[in-house]
Scaffold this active site. Structure first.
Site, PDB file in Angstrom:
ATOM      1  N   PRO A  14      41.736  37.508  38.531  1.00  0.00           N
ATOM      2  CA  PRO A  14      40.921  38.137  39.579  1.00  0.00           C
ATOM      3  C   PRO A  14      39.717  37.277  39.930  1.00  0.00           C
ATOM      4  O   PRO A  14      39.023  36.764  39.053  1.00  0.00           O
ATOM      5  CB  PRO A  14      40.502  39.463  38.946  1.00  0.00           C
ATOM      6  CG  PRO A  14      41.611  39.779  37.991  1.00  0.00           C
ATOM      7  CD  PRO A  14      42.036  38.456  37.431  1.00  0.00           C
ATOM      8  N   CYS A  15      39.476  37.144  41.238  1.00  0.00           N
ATOM      9  CA  CYS A  15      38.456  36.193  41.690  1.00  0.00           C
ATOM     10  C   CYS A  15      37.128  36.838  42.034  1.00  0.00           C
ATOM     11  O   CYS A  15      36.163  36.132  42.345  1.00  0.00           O
ATOM     12  CB  CYS A  15      38.970  35.437  42.918  1.00  0.00           C
ATOM     13  SG  CYS A  15      39.180  36.482  44.386  1.00  0.00           S
TER      14      CYS A  15
END
Length: 439
Positions: free
Chosen positions: A85-86
């Protein structure tokens, strides 16, 4: 993972394990390259899309899967892939990950050096603001788990992607993978990492990704991933700048770069396909001019300064808020505040998903925005696994997704969720009074 006899065939021959799989950007890429994959995904909605698309999936937390269910991953898997997840690293997110880059680098070294993981986990929790920051370490922990598990072999290939801010972490990964020290137990990889711009690979949007490719020795060095299209350079305030179709080009010369793909070009191509889920006719005004898009993101909080993209240009980065972008056919519509919006199918096409990809569940715009563009994924995976670029025929096939029988979707849901007892807590919780029916 429940896999009764009737469903075992779905897990046969799987080579790629996709961590944080989302709706399937990398898995779609693998499919069109001829490789089978399995994804681990926490979000139920993304899982529903994956089941509808016929993509083998485990509905689980990546960390929990590694700690307690590692043996359920098929032993045929020899490629580790994924995009953690960014949000905590993205410039559109909280920034907690960017602020903690130096600390996270230390955690990478501590894991490889063999420090007690309980202590590491305690310190990770102390990062506080955004626990997703720690997930960037999961690919390394999965690699170490494979190396240290007696009946498993080290992954032959590793492919990771994230927002550009994570490139310094991938560089640390690459250096340690080349060294083979500590818990790597002498297992050394050839490893390289780059920043890649999606429009330079035929994706009709501007989006930059940090990519790492690592491979066990014996297959030659890892060559840079060759771009196929020209970069898009936007000069703010020069809205009438010449576009590629108006400029001289040598794209007919073998090996020359092609012009980048525009929104209009991608959407019109999709709208012309059989039983298309895309219809661009509503984007044309009476005088035949095409549309322009006004971004959801303001400039200094001033809506009047929000960016614009013409239909003859690539889209803005497709995010989970793409449904808030406003599409206008003319300045008159803009002044009257009568915008249109991209549909989910159209948003998916701008990400290079097939026009008829079976988006399912809730939060579909978020699913689209979180995904790896499959076309970029094809270039990265093909280079990592075969040492070559994908063929023109493979890329052309990406425009349409084969219909998946309902029985297959149900079988994959049983494999992925079973009786739901091992799925992430509350992920199957009923919302708004009733659960959304299966697609």
């Amino acid at each position: 993972m429940n896999s009764p006899g009737a469903q075992v065939h779905h897990l046969d021959g799987i080579r790629i394990l996709d961590l944080f799989a989302g709706p399937g950007g990398l898995d779609v890429a693998a499919h069109f390259l001829g490789f089978k994959s399995i994804g681990i995904e926490w979000d139920r909605n993304a899982c529903e899309t994956r089941y509808a698309a016929g993509l083998p999936t485990v509905h689980a937390d990546v960390s929990v899967m590694r700690e307690t269910r590692f043996d359920e991953i098929p032993k045929s898997v020899d490629v580790l892939a994924g995009g953690p997840p960014c949000q905590s690293f993205s410039v559109a997110g909280s920034g907690a990950g960017r602020a903690a880059l130096s600390t996270v680098k230390e955690f990478i070294h501590r894991l490889v050096e063999g420090e007690d993981e309980t202590k590491i986990d305690e310190d990770l929790h102390s990062l506080g603001k955004d626990p997703r920051t720690a997930l960037v370490l999961e690919p390394l922990r999965w690699l170490l788990k494979a190396i240290e598990t007696p009946d498993r072999d080290p992954y032959k290939v590793i492919v990771l992607e994230q927002v550009p801010a994570v490139l310094p972490l991938w560089e640390v990964y690459a250096k340690l993978l080349r060294g083979g020290e500590g818990r790597l137990q002498g297992v050394k990889y050839e490893a390289e990492c780059w920043e890649l711009k999606t429009e330079q690979f035929g994706v009709p949007q501007t989006r930059t990704r940090a990519v790492l490719v690592a491979r066990l020795p014996g297959h030659g060095g890892i060559e840079p991933i060759e771009t196929t299209h020209l970069p898009f350079a936007l000069h703010r305030g020069k809205r009438r700048a010449p576009q590629p179709e108006m400029l001289p080009t040598d794209s007919a010369i073998p090996g020359a770069k092609q012009p980048w793909i525009s929104m209009a070009e991608a959407l019109e191509a999709a709208s012309g396909l059989t039983n298309s889920h895309v219809d661009t006719s509503r984007f044309r005004s009476e005088d035949g001019t095409k549309f322009f898009v006004v971004s959801n993101y303001g400039s200094g909080g001033d809506p009047k300064k929000r960016g614009r993209r013409l239909s003859s240009e690539p889209a803005f980065t497709v995010t989970g808020k793409i449904s808030r972008n406003r599409v206008y056919r003319s300045e008159t519509e803009y002044e009257a505040a009568k915008p249109d919006r991209f549909t989910i199918a159209e948003s998916g096409v701008l990400q290079t998903f097939p026009h008829n990809f079976p988006w399912s569940g809730n939060d579909q715009a978020q699913q689209v925005g979180n995904a790896v563009p499959p076309r970029l994924g094809m270039h990265v995976l093909s280079r990592a696994l075969r040492g070559t670029a994908p063929s023109d025929d493979e890329l052309a096939a990406l425009e349409t997704w084969s219909t998946v029988p309902r029985a297959t979707t149900e079988e994959l849901r049983v494999i992925g969720c079973g009786d739901e007892s091992q799925c992430p807590q509350d992920e199957h919780k009923v919302t708004r009074g009733r659960r959304k029916p299966a697609p």
